[in-house]
Design an enzyme around this catalytic site. Structure first.
Site, short mmCIF file in Angstrom:
data_model
loop_
_atom_site.label_atom_id
_atom_site.label_comp_id
_atom_site.label_asym_id
_atom_site.label_seq_id
_atom_site.Cartn_x
_atom_site.Cartn_y
_atom_site.Cartn_z
CD GLU A 177 -1.49 -2.71 -10.43
OE1 GLU A 177 -1.22 -3.90 -10.35
OE2 GLU A 177 -0.86 -1.83 -9.81
CB VAL A 205 -0.92 0.05 1.25
CG1 VAL A 205 -1.85 1.27 1.17
CG2 VAL A 205 -1.74 -1.22 1.38
CE LYS A 254 -2.03 0.16 -4.25
NZ LYS A 254 -1.81 1.23 -5.25
N1 HSE Z 1 -0.94 0.70 -10.22
C1 HSE Z 1 -0.58 1.17 -8.92
C2 HSE Z 1 -0.79 2.69 -8.91
C3 HSE Z 1 0.84 0.84 -8.61
O1 HSE Z 1 -1.01 3.29 -9.97
O2 HSE Z 1 -0.78 3.26 -7.85
C4 HSE Z 1 1.20 0.96 -7.16
O3 HSE Z 1 0.49 0.07 -6.36
#
Ligand code: HSE
Length: 444
Positions: free
Chosen positions: A198, A140, A213
């Site tokens: 992601e 997180v 998170k």
């Molecule tokens: N894809 C996530 C973000 C990466 O953009 O925050 C970090 O957890």
């Protein structure tokens, strides 16, 4: 097998599974800051093996001979490895690797928020039973040590509320749309180019990554089972520059906010676009940055800000977990800070229908006398009180945006009212609504 209470005179040995973005940052930090880590710890962290399917790609780091392998079992079954660091992400095979590491008596460090949000209780319970530790600081808000804050720094507090901007990709997109009036697809493309998104960016923009998170933060804050399924989740893909513009005129910024709140003996768990007063500190968190606001009963308001993604910030969190566990191994203090309470508190998660918030509505209504009274009549029937109204433009007989801010209202009433309003012949398009946080202020 490692003896978790044994003495390790030559340091603590680690094996890393996954040599992608976070793996690379972790290895860079371990190698580049080796000296300072040794000074602070008084012993070495030995990077014994790294497993990845691709061990040919140049990551710009000199890896000592014999460290890289494509065989994950060379780590999981290595009796000299104390800590397995799982950095491949996703549910399978990461879960199998972690459970095998635990059953082999190894401590685990992971950045895998999706896995912990889905199977965290099972993994934490397995670790507790095996007498090994799980570090998950990187899961997180990357470089912000928010897990440590909740588990240790704020341990004296009853947590009243947690508000987080915990998805850098969404925050970057919303910032671009706000500052440069860029359309959603273009902003998403730019965010992906930065490498924070992601593999499936729907996880970012539909709020799922934030919900993963939030489930972790809420479990730590409220002693509840990790309840990702219970998080009401709405993403930013339907947010238009028009609504961002109106929000700005009204003195608000639009953020994808993750909220966990102690509310009338129930816990609210929700992720959705939220209008926040511009003057709030957290509203100034722009670009790919993250921030978490926590209100404790003793501390009052606290705010943590930093980079939530990227190789080095996430690597920093991973290394901090390795160091914590290494210290505990050396001092025979495994489990010094329990991950979970022994018994979960039996607290109800508030149903979204029962959540109370202020709302922004944008109605697409015909510019004709009496239309506003029809809309406000329905709002009144559902006990929704109007704080302010603006109508933009004048196009007699055509649809114009009518923007309404409300006082506090119940979500169930809002949904029913919007349903009814959308049936009116004078309403030409589906009504947009965004929840509004902040103090009730009729002067807005
Ligand atoms: N894809 C996530 C973000 C990466 O953009 O925050 C970090 O957890």
């Amino acid at each position: 097998m490692v003896n978790p209470v044994g003495i390790h005179p030559y340091g603590v040995n680690i094996g890393i599974i996954g040599f992608g973005t976070v793996g690379t940052g972790t290895v860079k930090i371990l190698l580049e800051n080796r000296g300072i880590l040794k000074e602070r710890l008084g012993f070495e962290i030995n990077l014994r093996r790294i497993a990845d399917l691709d061990i040919e790609r140049d990551r710009g780091i000199n890896i000592p001979e014999g460290v890289l392998t494509t065989d994950v079992n060379a780590l999981l079954n290595d009796p000299h490895i104390d800590i397995i660091v799982e950095l491949i992400g996703g549910i399978r095979p990461a879960k199998d690797f972690i459970l095998k590491a635990i059953s082999n008596g190894k401590h685990v460090v992971t950045a895998n928020k999706a896995l912990l949000a889905t199977a965290g209780d099972e993994i934490f319970t397995a670790a507790l039973q095996a007498g090994v530790e799980i570090g998950f600081e990187a899961s997180v808000a990357g470089g912000i040590p928010i897990i440590k804050v909740i588990r240790e720094g704020l341990v004296a507090n009853r947590i009243k509320a947690v508000y987080g901007i915990i998805n850098g990709t969404s925050n970057y997109i919303l910032t671009k749309m706000t500052e440069e009036n860029v359309e959603f697809p273009e902003a998403l493309k730019e965010a992906q180019d930065l490498g924070y998104a992601e593999a499936d960016p729907a996880l970012d923009i539909e709020g799922i990554d934030s919900a993963h998170k939030l489930a972790i933060l809420a479990s730590l804050s409220y002693g509840i089972s990790i309840s990702y399924e219970d998080v009401y989740t709405e993403g930013i893909s339907k947010i238009s520059p028009q609504d961002i513009g109106f929000a700005s005129e009204l003195g608000y910024k639009v953020k994808l906010l993750a909220i966990a709140k102690d509310s009338d003996s129930e816990i609210e768990l929700r992720v959705h676009p939220t209008m926040l007063p511009k003057e709030y500190l957290i509203s100034k968190v722009d670009g790919s940055f993250n921030a978490v606001y926590i209100e404790g009963d003793a501390t009052g308001s606290t705010l943590y800000y930093g980079r939530g993604a990227g190789d080095m910030p996430a690597g920093s969190a991973v290394v901090s977990d390795i160091v914590d566990i290494a210290r505990n191994v050396r001092k025979n203090a495994i489990g010094r800070v329990p991950v979970i309470t022994r018994t979960f508190r039996d607290v109800r998660i508030k149903r979204m229908d029962d959540v109370i918030s202020m709302y922004y509505f944008r109605f697409s209504a015909l510019d004709r006398p009496g239309v506003l009274s029809k809309i406000s009549g329905i709002l009144g029937n559902y006990n929704i009180s109007i704080a302010s109204v603006i109508q933009k433009g004048r196009r007699v007989g055509e649809a114009v945006p009518v923007v309404v801010l409300t006082h506090e209202a119940k979500e169930r009433d809002v949904r029913q009212a919007v349903n009814e309003i959308d049936q009116l012949p004078v309403v030409m398009d589906k009504t947009v609504f965004i929840r509004v946080e902040g103090e009730e202020d009729i002067s807005r």
